[in-house]
Scaffold this motif. Structure first.
Motif, mmCIF file in Angstrom:
data_model
loop_
_atom_site.group_PDB
_atom_site.id
_atom_site.type_symbol
_atom_site.label_atom_id
_atom_site.label_comp_id
_atom_site.label_asym_id
_atom_site.label_seq_id
_atom_site.Cartn_x
_atom_site.Cartn_y
_atom_site.Cartn_z
ATOM 1 N N ARG A 474 1.184 -0.732 0.040
ATOM 2 C CA ARG A 474 -0.095 -0.565 -0.316
ATOM 3 C C ARG A 474 0.915 1.387 -0.199
ATOM 4 O O ARG A 474 0.417 2.998 -0.318
ATOM 5 N N LEU A 475 1.932 0.925 0.500
ATOM 6 C CA LEU A 475 2.268 2.134 0.833
ATOM 7 C C LEU A 475 3.481 2.642 -0.583
ATOM 8 O O LEU A 475 3.981 3.636 -1.155
ATOM 9 N N GLY A 476 4.293 1.388 -1.659
ATOM 10 C CA GLY A 476 4.859 1.533 -2.931
ATOM 11 C C GLY A 476 3.093 2.354 -3.331
ATOM 12 O O GLY A 476 3.434 2.735 -4.393
ATOM 13 N N LEU A 485 -1.241 12.153 -0.784
ATOM 14 C CA LEU A 485 -0.118 12.474 -0.182
ATOM 15 C C LEU A 485 -0.671 12.256 1.635
ATOM 16 O O LEU A 485 -0.358 11.743 2.466
ATOM 17 N N THR A 486 -1.741 12.711 2.229
ATOM 18 C CA THR A 486 -2.151 12.958 3.107
ATOM 19 C C THR A 486 -2.152 11.264 3.677
ATOM 20 O O THR A 486 -2.180 10.619 4.653
ATOM 21 N N LEU A 487 -3.117 10.279 2.538
ATOM 22 C CA LEU A 487 -3.079 9.420 3.019
ATOM 23 C C LEU A 487 -1.899 8.512 2.821
ATOM 24 O O LEU A 487 -2.120 7.642 3.673
ATOM 25 N N TYR A 488 -0.903 8.741 2.279
ATOM 26 C CA TYR A 488 0.116 8.082 2.595
ATOM 27 C C TYR A 488 1.170 8.098 3.704
ATOM 28 O O TYR A 488 1.622 7.208 4.474
ATOM 29 N N LYS A 492 1.096 5.428 6.637
ATOM 30 C CA LYS A 492 2.749 5.017 6.816
ATOM 31 C C LYS A 492 2.677 5.373 8.761
ATOM 32 O O LYS A 492 3.247 4.316 9.539
ATOM 33 N N GLU A 493 2.163 6.121 8.771
ATOM 34 C CA GLU A 493 1.704 6.191 10.402
ATOM 35 C C GLU A 493 1.248 4.336 11.569
ATOM 36 O O GLU A 493 1.415 4.365 11.883
ATOM 37 N N CYS A 494 0.298 4.510 10.488
ATOM 38 C CA CYS A 494 -0.910 3.181 10.879
ATOM 39 C C CYS A 494 0.686 2.182 10.854
ATOM 40 O O CYS A 494 0.766 1.067 12.046
#
Length: 945
Positions: A474-476, A485-488, A492-494
């Protein structure tokens, strides 16, 4: 539906099973064994009481399992337990207290046809009812209070007061008060529910402050100017009845049921609502043939999930959740028509009676199948609450809730529910994959991971790896997309929260190798470092920084976590790039690091031979020696080698600071000697020779450097004059033969008193004239002359001393001592003359054997051996003979070889009796000997206890 068809015998109580219409059945499920382990017990069980009255029953009240029957023309009002009111058709009311002796009329109540009473459950006691409410057939509501106190003929009346409060109206006029219920909420508010034939009124408010704060006056006064809220229905039975359900005695009611003309209004009671207590209201309409003008209902009672309606020939139980009739219990005509049905507020048991019989209903496990009803209504929270102790049913509810949420596209909630079920893992995972709900799948996998047991390591490895792969994918996919960007960032925090979760730490640690491989395969170096730090795998973090030539970051990690093993491993790499910073870090850790294990890194680094490289190595070694006080030989040897290679000025200072004792220096003397010799540091070699006490070698090497240094070495063997003289001769020969300096040779001769002119003359060449030695020869002759004079003086003193000794010996031969008969041995305190003895000039007297025992411990070992030998020989020698012939034989025997007996005794006396044991040197030498032998100290100590 089940019906009661059994007949009752006259004196035999029989139980009839009443089974509701929602029986418990097994629910097939993958996670549990579906088997009924015990016989299902019916919810409602009816039992006839063994009671056959002679007259017809008109009224029956049950309180605390006690029944009260009253004759025709009266009816009893519901009672809380200690107080009972009997309303007569003649408008008289009687009061009975459980602890009282008689029935007492209520004078103030006369003329009022009482229909209902609202008891004060909060303030009532056994002796007093507290303020209560009384409803009449004329629609009036009174407030009264009764007391059980009994006096004499003119004693106090039981009714303390009886005052009107309010009048209920219906269709333009007063209407009978059919039911009254007074309760107090948990927040201190009071509320009263009163019913007429068609209306249900609510009075809500707080008690006013003052003398009447505990009464109801203030509550009803609030409705003087405006009527209270009410519910009204058009049909009319001519009466109505209100029933409450209270979970525990003296607690607030939870539900209500009002039997009126149009049906039964039932719902929940919420004391926290400001406008109305009634909530979740529903009306159950009477079935065909039941109601006004047909077969009207007679009474109603309310349980937790059912209300039971009493009809003329039967009892019907209706589920309050579904409105379905779950029981029709018909009564036989021989018992007569049904009269009423009541509930014992203390025990919760239900009672029904006819004109000739009394029946009791037991309610058992009423809530057992409620979960299924709530489940069919999709009220999953309540369904879970009522099957919490039954895992199989709870799993069914969770599965149904998960399916429901999935159909509603509430995928995250669905995943949370699925994770708690025993459903097949593969099915659920495929479900979310087919729906392309990766976020919900992640939630499902995380909750499954948290529920694993310690032994399920394989499953844990699978889940942690899968979750990592999902996050990385998902990050990739989101990386590089500016719109996402916000979802990324959220993803990333999750992901970081998952990697750092304490709940998953054990499983993540067990699967760290595979997770690192996944991170490496995706090229996510940032999370590789992050995960390694979380797992405290600092070795991987430092290695990563070193591979990317971020040496200062690597050193920062090492310095922050202060792990000595990591320093040992990475120091050979870091010292080549940041030597000063690394040495600073070493010095900051101090004694936590073993300097021996850092020597290989320093050796490899200093092989280049540059000044900076050697200086950093010397700086750390000096810190170890001077600050940490290291005594390890390898460290000192390495520091010596560094000094010899890069800082020779410090070499000699270090050696001199280490001292001249071979047992106190911490470096290897032979290694130091070889090292100094290889690098040509002669002064340092001379110092090492001096420490090794190789003075000849030290002087030989010092003569190559400095004569003064050689002179210092020659003076070191202070106790060996021969060696000193030999060393000075070496210096003199060197000065004469190598330097050919006569004046220096003479100065050398003058500085050493051991040398004479004749010792150094052979070193001079033949052509040297005597003028060079005239002063030295004259000085030598003067010294010889002075020495001869000293010897003559000493000889004269020795002759005089010998003469004085001869005179003293002559005088001693004539001295004697007197022994009295009463004199005793100084050691054993027995008479002295009993055995051979010794008498000393100091006055001490000893038996011969006592003196021998006293002297023996103080003698050296070799003298003790000599003493034993003399005793043995003296014991073996023949006794002295009487007469000249025998004496001659003895003398002849002595002449032939062994010593004579007299000689042996003389030797023994010289050894034992040379001096007094108390006054001589033997006593002086024993001054440091303890009074008690250390080997016998414990024994002596115990003897004093």
């Amino acid at each position: 539906m089940a019906s009661i068809l059994d007949e009752y015998e006259n004196s035999l109580s029989r139980s009839t099973v009443l089974q509701p219409g929602c029986p418990s059945v097994g629910i097939p499920h993958s996670g549990y064994v579906n088997a009924q382990l015990e016989k299902e017990v019916p919810i409602f069980t009816k039992q006839r009481i063994d009671f056959t009255p002679t007259e017809r029953i008109t009224s029956l009240i049950i309180s605390s399992n006690q029944a009260h029957r009253y004759p025709l023309g009266c009816h009893a009002l519901p009672t809380p337990g200690s107080h009972l009111l009997i309303a007569l058709s003649s408008t008289e009311v009687l009061y009975v207290n459980r602890n009282g002796q008689k029935v007492r009329p209520l004078a103030r109540w006369k003329g009022q046809l009482v229909e209902s009473v609202g008891w004060n459950k909060a303030l009532g006691t056994e002796s007093s009812t507290g303020p209560i409410l009384v409803g009449t057939a004329q629609g009036q509501i009174f407030e009264a209070e009764l007391s059980a106190s009994e006096g004499g003929l003119f004693g106090p009346a039981p009714d303390l007061y009886f005052r009107p409060l309010y009048v209920l109206n219906e269709e333009g006029g007063p209407a009978p008060v059919c039911s009254l219920e007074a309760e107090r909420g948990p927040d201190g508010r009071s509320f009263v529910i009163a019913t007429t034939r068609q209306r249900l009124f609510q009075f809500i408010g707080r008690a006013t402050e003052g003398a009447e704060a505990q009464g109801f006056s203030g509550l009803f006064a609030a409705y003087t100017d405006h009527p209270p809220p009410f519910r009204e229905f058009p049909s009319n039975l001519g009466y109505s009845e209100l029933a409450f359900y209270t979970p525990k005695l003296r607690s607030a009611p939870r539900a209500f049921a009002w039997m009126m003309g149009d049906g039964v209004l039932y719902g929940a009671l919420d004391c926290g609502r400001p406008d109305s207590l009634l909530s979740e209201e529903r009306v159950w309409e009477y079935p065909e043939g039941v109601g006004p003008g047909a077969s009207p209902p007679l009474a109603i009672v309310l349980t937790q999930f059912h209300f039971l309606l009493l009809l003329a020939d039967r009892v019907e139980a209706v589920c309050t959740l579904t409105g379905q009739v779950v029981l029709r219990d018909h009564f036989l005509e021989k018992f007569g028509p049904l009269k009423h049905m009541v509930k014992d507020s203390s025990t919760g048991q239900l009672w029904a009676y006819t004109e000739r019989a009394v029946f009791r209903y037991h309610v058992q496990r009423e809530a057992r199948d409620v979960w299924r009803t709530y489940l069919d209504m999709n009220r999953f929270d309540l369904a879970k609450e009522y099957c919490r102790e039954r895992p199989d049913c709870l799993d069914t509810v969770l599965s149904r809730e998960a399916d429901f949420c999935f159909r509603q596209r509430r995928y995250l909630e669905s995943a949370r529910c699925y994770a708690l079920t025993q459903s097949y893992f593969e099915e659920i995972a495929l479900k979310f994959l087919e729906a392309r709900q990766e976020e919900a799948l992640v939630e499902f996998l995380q909750r499954k991971l948290a529920s694993l047991k310690p032994a399920e390591r394989t499953q844990a490895t699978l889940l942690t790896t899968w979750l990592t792969e999902l996050y990385l994918s998902r990050l990739g996919a989101l990386q590089g997309d500016p719109e996402a960007l916000t979802l990324y960032r959220e993803t990333k925090e999750c992901f970081r929260a998952f990697l750092s979760s304490p709940r998953h730490k054990e499983w993540l640690f067990a699967s760290r190798a595979s997770i690192h491989e996944l991170l490496a395969s995706h090229g996510d170096t940032e999370h590789m470092v992050y995960f390694a730090v979380i797992m405290q795998d600092y070795e991987r973090v430092v290695a990563y920084h070193c591979q990317h030539e971020a040496y200062e970051e690597a050193l920062a990690v090492l310095a922050r976590h202060r792990d000595p093993q990591l320093f040992y491993k990475f120091s050979p790499i870091l010292i080549r790039h940041i030597p000063r910073q690394l040495v600073d870090a070493w010095m900051e850790l101090g004694s936590r690091l073993d300097a021996r294990q850092l020597i290989p890194a320093l050796v490899n680094y200093s092989q280049g031979g540059e000044v900076q490289q050697v200086s950093q190595a010397i700086r750390y070694m000096e810190f170890c020696v001077n600050v940490l006080g290291e005594t390890e030989q390898a460290i000192h040897n390495y520091l010596l080698s560094l000094y010899a290679r890069g800082r020779p000025d410090s070499l000699l200072a270090y050696l001199e600071q280490a001292g001249a004792s071979p047992h106190r220096v911490h470096y290897d003397l032979k290694y130091a000697l070889r090292l100094c010799a290889e690098h040509g540091h002669h002064r340092a070699c001379v110092h090492v020779y001096k420490v090794l006490e190789l003075y000849e070698e030290a002087v030989d090497l010092a003569l190559q450097v400095d004569v003064d240094l050689a002179k210092q070495c020659a003076e070191l063997p202070e106790e060996d004059e021969e060696l000193r003289k030999k060393l000075w001769l070496k210096i003199a020969r060197h000065v004469v033969q190598e330097e050919e300096d006569v004046q220096t040779a003479m100065a050398c001769l003058a500085s050493c008193p051991l040398l004479k002119i004749e010792d150094v003359l052979p070193f001079f060449p033949d052509f040297v004239t005597i003028d060079h030695f005239k002063e030295a020869i004259c000085s030598s002759l003067k010294a010889y002359n002075h020495h001869i004079q000293e010897l003559q003086r000493e000889m004269e003193e020795a002759t005089a001393s010998a003469q004085r000794i001869r005179r003293d010996l002559q005088e001693l031969r004539g001295r004697y001592g007197t022994v009295e008969p009463q004199d005793k041995c100084a050691t054993c305190d027995f008479p002295l003359l009993n055995r051979p003895f010794y008498l000393f000039l100091c006055g001490h007297m000893f038996h011969a054997d006592c003196l021998l025992q006293a002297v023996r411990p103080g003698l050296p070992a070799y003298k003790q051996a000599r003493l034993e030998e003399l005793q043995r020989k003296l014991g073996a020698a023949p006794p002295p003979a009487k007469g000249s012939a025998r004496a001659k034989e003895t003398e002849g025997g002595a002449a032939t070889g062994g010593p004579s007996r007299e000689q042996l005794k003389a030797d023994l006396d010289e050894l034992v009796a040379a001096e007094c044991v108390y006054c001589g040197e033997l006593m002086i030498r024993s001054i440091d000997r303890p009074f008690i032998d250390p080997q016998r100290y414990k024994e002596e100590q115990l003897s004093w206890l």
